[in-house]
Motif scaffolding. Structure first.
Motif, PDB file in Angstrom:
ATOM      1  N   VAL A  33       0.860  -1.176   0.000  1.00  0.00           N
ATOM      2  CA  VAL A  33       0.000   0.000   0.000  1.00  0.00           C
ATOM      3  C   VAL A  33       0.897   1.226   0.000  1.00  0.00           C
ATOM      4  N   ASP A  34       0.993   1.872  -1.165  1.00  0.00           N
ATOM      5  CA  ASP A  34       1.702   3.133  -1.273  1.00  0.00           C
ATOM      6  C   ASP A  34       0.997   4.002  -2.292  1.00  0.00           C
ATOM      7  N   VAL A  35       1.502   5.184  -2.512  1.00  0.00           N
ATOM      8  CA  VAL A  35       0.849   6.182  -3.353  1.00  0.00           C
ATOM      9  C   VAL A  35       0.684   5.734  -4.806  1.00  0.00           C
ATOM     10  N   SER A  36       1.454   4.751  -5.254  1.00  0.00           N
ATOM     11  CA  SER A  36       1.317   4.289  -6.644  1.00  0.00           C
ATOM     12  C   SER A  36      -0.051   3.653  -6.893  1.00  0.00           C
ATOM     13  N   ARG A  37      -0.757   3.273  -5.846  1.00  0.00           N
ATOM     14  CA  ARG A  37      -2.096   2.684  -5.979  1.00  0.00           C
ATOM     15  C   ARG A  37      -3.156   3.731  -6.347  1.00  0.00           C
ATOM     16  N   LEU A  38      -2.833   5.025  -6.134  1.00  0.00           N
ATOM     17  CA  LEU A  38      -3.783   6.097  -6.420  1.00  0.00           C
ATOM     18  C   LEU A  38      -3.658   6.554  -7.865  1.00  0.00           C
ATOM     19  N   PRO A 122      -1.516  22.134 -10.291  1.00  0.00           N
ATOM     20  CA  PRO A 122      -0.565  21.392 -11.121  1.00  0.00           C
ATOM     21  C   PRO A 122       0.485  22.363 -11.666  1.00  0.00           C
ATOM     22  N   PRO A 123       1.605  21.841 -12.160  1.00  0.00           N
ATOM     23  CA  PRO A 123       2.626  22.736 -12.712  1.00  0.00           C
ATOM     24  C   PRO A 123       2.153  23.411 -13.997  1.00  0.00           C
ATOM     25  N   SER A 124       2.760  24.536 -14.303  1.00  0.00           N
ATOM     26  CA  SER A 124       2.470  25.246 -15.552  1.00  0.00           C
ATOM     27  C   SER A 124       2.755  24.313 -16.728  1.00  0.00           C
ATOM     28  N   GLY A 125       1.894  24.318 -17.702  1.00  0.00           N
ATOM     29  CA  GLY A 125       2.083  23.454 -18.871  1.00  0.00           C
ATOM     30  C   GLY A 125       1.421  22.096 -18.754  1.00  0.00           C
ATOM     31  N   ALA A 126       0.915  21.768 -17.557  1.00  0.00           N
ATOM     32  CA  ALA A 126       0.206  20.486 -17.392  1.00  0.00           C
ATOM     33  C   ALA A 126      -1.130  20.573 -18.123  1.00  0.00           C
ATOM     34  N   VAL A 127      -1.571  19.440 -18.654  1.00  0.00           N
ATOM     35  CA  VAL A 127      -2.835  19.385 -19.397  1.00  0.00           C
ATOM     36  C   VAL A 127      -3.745  18.325 -18.774  1.00  0.00           C
ATOM     37  N   PRO A 128      -5.060  18.444 -18.992  1.00  0.00           N
ATOM     38  CA  PRO A 128      -5.977  17.451 -18.436  1.00  0.00           C
ATOM     39  C   PRO A 128      -5.579  16.032 -18.822  1.00  0.00           C
ATOM     40  N   GLY A 129      -5.561  15.159 -17.830  1.00  0.00           N
ATOM     41  CA  GLY A 129      -5.198  13.762 -18.044  1.00  0.00           C
ATOM     42  C   GLY A 129      -3.766  13.445 -17.700  1.00  0.00           C
ATOM     43  N   ASP A 130      -2.904  14.472 -17.556  1.00  0.00           N
ATOM     44  CA  ASP A 130      -1.514  14.202 -17.159  1.00  0.00           C
ATOM     45  C   ASP A 130      -1.512  13.456 -15.839  1.00  0.00           C
ATOM     46  N   ARG A 131      -0.730  12.414 -15.762  1.00  0.00           N
ATOM     47  CA  ARG A 131      -0.639  11.578 -14.567  1.00  0.00           C
ATOM     48  C   ARG A 131       0.333  12.184 -13.564  1.00  0.00           C
ATOM     49  N   ILE A 132      -0.001  12.119 -12.296  1.00  0.00           N
ATOM     50  CA  ILE A 132       0.889  12.549 -11.221  1.00  0.00           C
ATOM     51  C   ILE A 132       1.718  11.332 -10.831  1.00  0.00           C
ATOM     52  N   ILE A 133       3.041  11.483 -10.841  1.00  0.00           N
ATOM     53  CA  ILE A 133       3.948  10.383 -10.502  1.00  0.00           C
ATOM     54  C   ILE A 133       4.779  10.750  -9.275  1.00  0.00           C
ATOM     55  N   PHE A 134       5.446   9.741  -8.706  1.00  0.00           N
ATOM     56  CA  PHE A 134       6.235   9.919  -7.492  1.00  0.00           C
ATOM     57  C   PHE A 134       7.535   9.154  -7.640  1.00  0.00           C
ATOM     58  N   PRO A 138       7.023   3.428  -8.280  1.00  0.00           N
ATOM     59  CA  PRO A 138       6.734   3.251  -9.701  1.00  0.00           C
ATOM     60  C   PRO A 138       5.514   2.409 -10.063  1.00  0.00           C
ATOM     61  N   GLY A 139       4.747   1.935  -9.127  1.00  0.00           N
ATOM     62  CA  GLY A 139       3.643   1.019  -9.444  1.00  0.00           C
ATOM     63  C   GLY A 139       2.537   1.646 -10.271  1.00  0.00           C
ATOM     64  N   GLU A 140       1.596   0.816 -10.688  1.00  0.00           N
ATOM     65  CA  GLU A 140       0.426   1.248 -11.452  1.00  0.00           C
ATOM     66  C   GLU A 140      -0.765   1.394 -10.512  1.00  0.00           C
ATOM     67  N   PRO A 141      -1.648   2.387 -10.769  1.00  0.00           N
ATOM     68  CA  PRO A 141      -2.806   2.563  -9.888  1.00  0.00           C
ATOM     69  C   PRO A 141      -3.827   1.439 -10.033  1.00  0.00           C
ATOM     70  N   ASP A 142      -4.577   1.214  -8.962  1.00  0.00           N
ATOM     71  CA  ASP A 142      -5.701   0.288  -9.009  1.00  0.00           C
ATOM     72  C   ASP A 142      -6.723   0.837  -9.995  1.00  0.00           C
ATOM     73  N   LYS A 143      -7.456  -0.053 -10.639  1.00  0.00           N
ATOM     74  CA  LYS A 143      -8.541   0.393 -11.525  1.00  0.00           C
ATOM     75  C   LYS A 143      -9.570   1.158 -10.695  1.00  0.00           C
ATOM     76  N   GLU A 144      -9.926   0.603  -9.540  1.00  0.00           N
ATOM     77  CA  GLU A 144     -10.827   1.267  -8.599  1.00  0.00           C
ATOM     78  C   GLU A 144     -10.412   0.848  -7.196  1.00  0.00           C
ATOM     79  N   LEU A 145     -10.302   1.828  -6.295  1.00  0.00           N
ATOM     80  CA  LEU A 145      -9.929   1.512  -4.915  1.00  0.00           C
ATOM     81  C   LEU A 145     -11.092   0.800  -4.233  1.00  0.00           C
ATOM     82  N   ASN A 146     -10.795  -0.331  -3.619  1.00  0.00           N
ATOM     83  CA  ASN A 146     -11.804  -1.095  -2.892  1.00  0.00           C
ATOM     84  C   ASN A 146     -11.977  -0.440  -1.520  1.00  0.00           C
ATOM     85  N   PRO A 147     -13.169   0.106  -1.225  1.00  0.00           N
ATOM     86  CA  PRO A 147     -13.358   0.776   0.063  1.00  0.00           C
ATOM     87  C   PRO A 147     -13.105  -0.126   1.270  1.00  0.00           C
TER      88      PRO A 147
END
Length: 193
Positions: A33-38, A122-134, A138-147
């Motif tokens: 469980v880390d931020v890559s899941r989001l 978001p930073p200047s120059g960012a466009v809708p849909g740009d992914r936030i990374i950390f 490096p992981g991939e986000p869950d399709k949907e977070l299970n509550p």
């Protein structure tokens, strides 16, 4: 802190030797469980409306075929006219919920204290849909977070702004590749919700 039981990765012996059990991909993902899941993305608020009882409704372009609707309780902190035509950071893989008869399909992330709230920019120059990374996650986000797994609830306490108002997870900046980092306007050392 919860108590986690330890489960041996070995099954019973086979011919006198211990045989390692294979973990399924989902159980490995559940354990990590880390931020890559989001699924954090840049969004552009196309329309901002005030709903009854102080909720706001936002129609947000997140780089998909159709815009998403987002219901938020920001009206008491940020006037609806300041949300119009604004770039934001969205959490996009929460399970959709119906609030006041409208399906809310994401959450706007903000720096927050007991008396103040600021939308993350978001930073200047960012466009809708740009992914936030950390960096370092490096992981991939869950399709949907299970509550039931409470992934957001486990990650959120480690989301904070630093001394320069940069949004971070455990010290790693919210970053849009080759465009820069996401920041609050003035709120340093604040939690992010």
């Amino acid at each position: 802190m919860g108590f986690r039981s330890l489960v041996s990765p070995y099954s019973k012996t086979k011919g006198g030797k211990k045989v390692e059990k294979k973990q399924t991909a989902s159980s490995q993902q559940d354990a990590m469980v880390d931020v890559s899941r989001l699924d954090l993305r840049v969004g552009h608020i196309i329309t901002a409306l005030q709903l009854p009882d102080t909720d706001n409704l936002y129609v947000v372009d997140v780089g998909e075929v159709s815009p998403r609707t987002v219901v938020g309780e920001l009206a008491k902190h940020i006037p609806v006219d300041q949300m119009q035509n604004r770039m934001v950071v969205l959490l996009c893989n929460l399970r959709p919920v119906t609030i006041r008869g409208v399906v809310s399909q994401a959450m706007v992330l903000c720096a927050s204290s007991s008396d103040k709230v600021e939308i993350l920019d978001p930073p200047s120059g960012a466009v809708p849909g740009d992914r936030i990374i950390f960096q370092g996650f490096p992981g991939e986000p869950d399709k949907e977070l299970n509550p039931k797994k409470k992934v957001w609830e486990q990650i959120q306490p480690d989301l904070r702004t630093d001394g320069q108002c940069v949004a971070t997870y455990k010290g790693a900046a919210f970053e849009v590749a080759s465009k820069g980092v996401c920041k609050a306007q003035t709120m340093s050392y604040s939690e992010i919700k």
